[in-house]
Design a protein around this motif. Structure first.
Motif, PDB file in Angstrom:
ATOM      1  N   ILE A   1       3.225   6.961   7.862  1.00  0.00           N
ATOM      2  CA  ILE A   1       3.588   6.515   6.534  1.00  0.00           C
ATOM      3  C   ILE A   1       2.795   7.172   5.756  1.00  0.00           C
ATOM      4  O   ILE A   1       1.944   7.281   5.440  1.00  0.00           O
ATOM      5  CB  ILE A   1       4.308   5.591   6.234  1.00  0.00           C
ATOM      6  CG1 ILE A   1       5.261   5.217   7.343  1.00  0.00           C
ATOM      7  CG2 ILE A   1       5.264   5.214   5.111  1.00  0.00           C
ATOM      8  CD1 ILE A   1       6.242   3.774   7.801  1.00  0.00           C
ATOM      9  N   PRO A   2       2.676   7.897   4.788  1.00  0.00           N
ATOM     10  CA  PRO A   2       1.865   8.264   3.271  1.00  0.00           C
ATOM     11  C   PRO A   2       1.730   7.061   2.661  1.00  0.00           C
ATOM     12  O   PRO A   2       3.097   6.509   2.068  1.00  0.00           O
ATOM     13  CB  PRO A   2       2.255   9.191   2.773  1.00  0.00           C
ATOM     14  CG  PRO A   2       3.539  10.128   3.531  1.00  0.00           C
ATOM     15  CD  PRO A   2       4.382   9.398   4.290  1.00  0.00           C
ATOM     16  N   LEU A   3       0.470   6.890   2.330  1.00  0.00           N
ATOM     17  CA  LEU A   3       0.867   5.644   1.364  1.00  0.00           C
ATOM     18  C   LEU A   3       1.538   5.458  -0.015  1.00  0.00           C
ATOM     19  O   LEU A   3       1.912   4.220   0.021  1.00  0.00           O
ATOM     20  CB  LEU A   3      -0.742   5.517   0.319  1.00  0.00           C
ATOM     21  CG  LEU A   3      -1.846   4.628   1.187  1.00  0.00           C
ATOM     22  CD1 LEU A   3      -3.356   4.980   0.346  1.00  0.00           C
ATOM     23  CD2 LEU A   3      -1.503   3.859   2.166  1.00  0.00           C
ATOM     24  N   MET A   4       2.142   6.498  -0.356  1.00  0.00           N
ATOM     25  CA  MET A   4       3.218   7.060  -2.172  1.00  0.00           C
ATOM     26  C   MET A   4       4.095   6.172  -1.230  1.00  0.00           C
ATOM     27  O   MET A   4       4.880   5.239  -2.453  1.00  0.00           O
ATOM     28  CB  MET A   4       3.149   8.238  -1.995  1.00  0.00           C
ATOM     29  CG  MET A   4       3.626   8.738  -1.570  1.00  0.00           C
ATOM     30  SD  MET A   4       3.886  11.114  -2.090  1.00  0.00           S
ATOM     31  CE  MET A   4       2.529  11.274  -2.087  1.00  0.00           C
TER      32      MET A   4
ATOM     33  N   LEU B   1      -2.143  -8.831  -5.550  1.00  0.00           N
ATOM     34  CA  LEU B   1      -1.233  -9.424  -5.122  1.00  0.00           C
ATOM     35  C   LEU B   1      -0.409  -9.113  -5.488  1.00  0.00           C
ATOM     36  O   LEU B   1       0.804  -9.009  -4.248  1.00  0.00           O
ATOM     37  CB  LEU B   1      -0.837 -11.105  -5.620  1.00  0.00           C
ATOM     38  CG  LEU B   1      -2.081 -12.197  -5.324  1.00  0.00           C
ATOM     39  CD1 LEU B   1      -2.197 -13.198  -6.431  1.00  0.00           C
ATOM     40  CD2 LEU B   1      -1.879 -12.909  -3.927  1.00  0.00           C
ATOM     41  N   VAL B   2       0.595  -8.516  -6.602  1.00  0.00           N
ATOM     42  CA  VAL B   2       1.659  -7.882  -6.188  1.00  0.00           C
ATOM     43  C   VAL B   2       1.977  -6.521  -5.250  1.00  0.00           C
ATOM     44  O   VAL B   2       2.849  -5.976  -4.996  1.00  0.00           O
ATOM     45  CB  VAL B   2       2.107  -7.409  -8.107  1.00  0.00           C
ATOM     46  CG1 VAL B   2       2.895  -6.369  -8.155  1.00  0.00           C
ATOM     47  CG2 VAL B   2       2.657  -8.335  -8.916  1.00  0.00           C
ATOM     48  N   GLN B   3       0.851  -6.101  -5.939  1.00  0.00           N
ATOM     49  CA  GLN B   3       0.349  -4.571  -4.325  1.00  0.00           C
ATOM     50  C   GLN B   3       0.654  -5.108  -3.269  1.00  0.00           C
ATOM     51  O   GLN B   3       1.412  -4.494  -2.433  1.00  0.00           O
ATOM     52  CB  GLN B   3      -0.361  -3.654  -5.322  1.00  0.00           C
ATOM     53  CG  GLN B   3      -0.157  -2.885  -6.150  1.00  0.00           C
ATOM     54  CD  GLN B   3       1.305  -2.273  -6.189  1.00  0.00           C
ATOM     55  OE1 GLN B   3       1.151  -0.940  -5.801  1.00  0.00           O
ATOM     56  NE2 GLN B   3       1.722  -2.109  -7.574  1.00  0.00           N
ATOM     57  N   SER B   4       0.182  -5.841  -2.252  1.00  0.00           N
ATOM     58  CA  SER B   4       0.245  -6.054  -1.420  1.00  0.00           C
ATOM     59  C   SER B   4       1.587  -7.041  -1.142  1.00  0.00           C
ATOM     60  O   SER B   4       1.998  -6.579  -0.208  1.00  0.00           O
ATOM     61  CB  SER B   4      -0.720  -7.814  -0.955  1.00  0.00           C
ATOM     62  OG  SER B   4      -0.709  -8.123  -1.662  1.00  0.00           O
ATOM     63  N   SER B   5       1.833  -7.491  -1.684  1.00  0.00           N
ATOM     64  CA  SER B   5       3.691  -7.579  -2.080  1.00  0.00           C
ATOM     65  C   SER B   5       4.046  -6.919  -1.838  1.00  0.00           C
ATOM     66  O   SER B   5       5.945  -7.127  -0.504  1.00  0.00           O
ATOM     67  CB  SER B   5       3.995  -8.771  -2.744  1.00  0.00           C
ATOM     68  OG  SER B   5       3.445  -9.856  -3.097  1.00  0.00           O
TER      69      SER B   5
ATOM     70  N   LEU C   1      -5.303   4.385   7.786  1.00  0.00           N
ATOM     71  CA  LEU C   1      -6.802   5.083   7.586  1.00  0.00           C
ATOM     72  C   LEU C   1      -6.161   5.342   5.954  1.00  0.00           C
ATOM     73  O   LEU C   1      -6.019   6.703   5.517  1.00  0.00           O
ATOM     74  CB  LEU C   1      -6.208   6.673   8.410  1.00  0.00           C
ATOM     75  CG  LEU C   1      -7.751   7.632   8.320  1.00  0.00           C
ATOM     76  CD1 LEU C   1      -8.629   7.398   8.984  1.00  0.00           C
ATOM     77  CD2 LEU C   1      -7.027   8.859   9.607  1.00  0.00           C
ATOM     78  N   VAL C   2      -7.267   4.830   5.262  1.00  0.00           N
ATOM     79  CA  VAL C   2      -6.843   4.462   3.976  1.00  0.00           C
ATOM     80  C   VAL C   2      -8.612   4.074   3.633  1.00  0.00           C
ATOM     81  O   VAL C   2      -9.961   3.477   4.217  1.00  0.00           O
ATOM     82  CB  VAL C   2      -6.782   3.279   3.479  1.00  0.00           C
ATOM     83  CG1 VAL C   2      -6.807   3.351   2.161  1.00  0.00           C
ATOM     84  CG2 VAL C   2      -5.283   3.280   3.824  1.00  0.00           C
ATOM     85  N   PRO C   3      -9.129   4.704   2.802  1.00  0.00           N
ATOM     86  CA  PRO C   3     -10.968   5.158   2.974  1.00  0.00           C
ATOM     87  C   PRO C   3     -11.330   3.626   1.621  1.00  0.00           C
ATOM     88  O   PRO C   3      -9.971   3.282   1.103  1.00  0.00           O
ATOM     89  CB  PRO C   3     -11.421   6.037   1.706  1.00  0.00           C
ATOM     90  CG  PRO C   3      -9.928   6.514   0.976  1.00  0.00           C
ATOM     91  CD  PRO C   3      -9.136   6.220   1.997  1.00  0.00           C
ATOM     92  N   PRO C   4     -12.381   3.399   1.652  1.00  0.00           N
ATOM     93  CA  PRO C   4     -12.104   2.042   0.814  1.00  0.00           C
ATOM     94  C   PRO C   4     -12.021   1.775  -0.260  1.00  0.00           C
ATOM     95  O   PRO C   4     -12.310   3.404  -1.336  1.00  0.00           O
ATOM     96  CB  PRO C   4     -13.896   1.377   0.830  1.00  0.00           C
ATOM     97  CG  PRO C   4     -14.323   2.394   2.554  1.00  0.00           C
ATOM     98  CD  PRO C   4     -13.274   3.299   2.350  1.00  0.00           C
ATOM     99  N   SER C   5     -11.468   1.064  -1.585  1.00  0.00           N
ATOM    100  CA  SER C   5     -10.306   1.262  -2.064  1.00  0.00           C
ATOM    101  C   SER C   5     -10.069   0.113  -2.706  1.00  0.00           C
ATOM    102  O   SER C   5      -9.668  -1.204  -1.891  1.00  0.00           O
ATOM    103  CB  SER C   5      -9.314   2.211  -2.349  1.00  0.00           C
ATOM    104  OG  SER C   5      -9.085   2.105  -1.246  1.00  0.00           O
ATOM    105  N   PHE C   6      -9.356   0.090  -3.306  1.00  0.00           N
ATOM    106  CA  PHE C   6      -7.916  -1.101  -3.904  1.00  0.00           C
ATOM    107  C   PHE C   6      -6.903  -1.257  -3.015  1.00  0.00           C
ATOM    108  O   PHE C   6      -6.159  -2.354  -2.451  1.00  0.00           O
ATOM    109  CB  PHE C   6      -7.560  -0.623  -5.347  1.00  0.00           C
ATOM    110  CG  PHE C   6      -6.534  -2.108  -5.662  1.00  0.00           C
ATOM    111  CD1 PHE C   6      -6.551  -3.149  -5.532  1.00  0.00           C
ATOM    112  CD2 PHE C   6      -4.903  -0.978  -6.196  1.00  0.00           C
ATOM    113  CE1 PHE C   6      -5.787  -3.739  -6.303  1.00  0.00           C
ATOM    114  CE2 PHE C   6      -4.246  -2.193  -6.075  1.00  0.00           C
ATOM    115  CZ  PHE C   6      -4.547  -3.338  -6.339  1.00  0.00           C
ATOM    116  N   GLU C   7      -6.408   0.191  -2.952  1.00  0.00           N
ATOM    117  CA  GLU C   7      -5.313   0.843  -1.324  1.00  0.00           C
ATOM    118  C   GLU C   7      -5.655   0.137  -0.661  1.00  0.00           C
ATOM    119  O   GLU C   7      -4.867  -0.414   0.144  1.00  0.00           O
ATOM    120  CB  GLU C   7      -4.965   2.174  -1.601  1.00  0.00           C
ATOM    121  CG  GLU C   7      -4.557   2.615  -2.857  1.00  0.00           C
ATOM    122  CD  GLU C   7      -5.337   3.210  -4.202  1.00  0.00           C
ATOM    123  OE1 GLU C   7      -5.402   3.405  -4.497  1.00  0.00           O
ATOM    124  OE2 GLU C   7      -6.972   3.080  -3.664  1.00  0.00           O
TER     125      GLU C   7
END
Length: 492
Positions: A122-125, A30-34, A55-61
């Motif tokens: 945009i890079p995920l970081m 919830l925090v990270q998605s916010s 374009l993100v592999p299967p993961s928490f991210e």
């Protein structure tokens, strides 16, 4: 999708996702998605259904990005990490996505797109940098996701679903397959498709259960998770079960017994996305004691039919319509057909997609005047259950006045001792309209096709016997394991 977020708040301290060996709670999700949502909004109040490709592999991210796009009011457009760049470019252009979120492992893949000044890669970081924002209110009719059809018969189309439609698809399966918060599932499926996104990930998170990700399928690693005893459900495509069987067969007797014992303890195992060969179902049951549950679905409807969780699962059949799903079988004139007569599947219900993205004519043609979605798949109702005969344009061969199911012939061919796999197609013929042709895969360097035809004649009527054969090392398949039969036609 408000209900999905609200439910997550009930399970705050429970583990939602296991990814790269790390455990992540529902609170962390919830925090990270916010945070993702706040960065996407960038001080604006609402994305207003902007298409956000990622374009993100299967993961928490991956999960946090998907939820973040939804929370910000955008339309999530997942890209397949296994697709070549031209296939991704098609989805990006067709969807009109201007923003692409990319994992560091795939930044080089998208490098050529940076020349396009209209795209923001945009890079995920960057999207995970600490930021907070007020989030928009989401109504059920808000567009939420765009998944692309496999494009086996024509160019892929963007299938648009709303938050309400997604919720319907999730709750139908949660109820039918009795998901609980104690469940634990391994997700090894591509996450640009309804099977991995809805059936596995979203059903788990709706229920307070745990979803473990493996970025790539590895038979040994899957068996390792099975042996750990924590898994309660497993869902895969037929080719994965085939590979798991092959790995089991490569082990010594002691290991085989341990593996069989571990797999037998799961409460549910499901096969889908492609027709399950009956010999694979039989072999899996002999190894694990598990009768794989087959179901029928597609990008446009989520899941429509399912064999029973509690009672009979009949090999080669897909059971009955799920709760809330209306189904009818019709002939070419849209008249309902009798029992034991093949007909095209038409579906109605809250699970059905909203539209093909910016394709009004295709959307209109996809529905009858009275609102039934025309699936293009042919089935038959026999002895109380539905059996899929194939896709009208690919798997139904029209030869000499007969409508022949390619899937039926393929199942019989796989029972031959020298045949590992098969794909049957119709090849144009001036006299017959189409003739039956079979592509075979075998461990042997050559096969006696006349002998195979004689063997088939003891199991099938003469008009279903292939008139042409070829032998290949393997069958062409898409990332979901579905045979791309149009690639076979030139070989004949």
């Amino acid at each position: 999708m408000i209900d999905l977020f609200q439910k997550a708040k009930l399970y705050k301290d429970r583990t939602a996702v296991v990814s790269h060996g790390n455990n992540y709670t529902y609170q962390q999700l919830l925090v990270q998605s916010s945070v993702v949502a706040a960065n996407l909004l960038n001080n604006s109040p609402d994305l207003n259904e902007a298409r956000i490709a990622f374009l993100v592999p299967p993961s928490f991210e991956y999960t946090a990005v998907q939820w973040g796009i939804w929370a910000a009011g955008g339309i999530a457009v997942p890209l397949c990490v296994q697709h070549p760049l031209p296939a991704m470019e098609y989805v990006i252009k067709d969807s009109g996505a201007k923003v692409i979120l990319v994992h560091k492992d795939f930044q080089d893949v998208l490098e050529p797109l940076k020349a396009n000044a209209d795209l923001f890669i945009i890079p995920l970081m960057e999207i995970f940098k600490e930021k907070s924002s007020a989030l928009p209110d989401l109504l059920p009719n808000r567009r939420a996701m765009m998944l692309y059809t496999s494009g086996t018969t024509n160019k892929p189309k963007g299938v648009v679903t709303t938050h309400g439609i997604i919720q319907s698809q999730i709750t139908t399966l949660v109820n039918a397959w009795e998901w609980e918060k104690e469940d634990y599932i391994l997700n090894i499926l591509p996450l640009h498709h309804v099977h991995g996104i809805i059936n596995v990930l979203s059903c788990a998170l709706w229920s307070g259960a745990c979803c473990e990700f493996h970025t790539k399928f590895d038979a040994e690693k899957v068996w390792r998770v099975l042996l750990s005893g924590k898994m309660t459900l497993f869902m895969a495509v037929p080719t994965i079960y085939y590979k798991l069987i092959a790995f089991w067969e490569s082990q010594n007797k002691e290991n085989q017994m341990e593996m069989s014992e571990a797999a037998s303890k799961l409460r549910l195992m499901v096969s889908g996305s492609a027709a399950l060969p009956v010999p694979v179902l039989i072999k899996w049951k002999s190894i694990t004691g598990q009768t794989l549950l087959e179901r029928y679905g597609m990008t446009e409807i989520g899941m429509g039919l399912s064999n029973s969780y509690r009672s009979e699962r009949r090999p080669g059949y897909v059971g009955l319509p799920l709760p809330g799903v209306e189904l009818r079988l019709v002939d070419k004139d849209n008249n309902i057909v009798d029992e034991d007569v093949p007909g095209e599947i038409q579906i109605k219900g809250p699970c059905v997609f909203r539209e093909y993205w910016q394709k009004e004519e295709a959307t209109r043609k996809a529905f009858t005047e009275d609102g039934w979605f025309i699936t293009g798949d042919v089935a038959m109702f026999h002895n109380g259950m539905y059996k899929i005969l194939g896709r009208d344009s690919v798997d139904i061969i029209k030869s000499g006045g007969y409508k022949i199911s390619a899937l039926e012939i393929e199942d019989v061919l796989r029972m031959h001792n020298d045949i590992n796999d098969s794909a049957v197609i119709g090849v144009e013929d001036e006299e017959w309209g189409e003739i039956v042709a079979a592509c075979l895969v075998s461990n042997k360097k050559s096969l006696d096709f006349d002998e195979i035809s004689k063997w088939l004649k003891t199991r099938l009527p003469a008009y279903k016997i292939p008139r042409k054969y070829i032998l290949q090392d393997k069958l062409p398949r898409n990332v979901l394991g579905k045979v791309t039969k149009n690639e076979l036609k030139p070989l004949f």
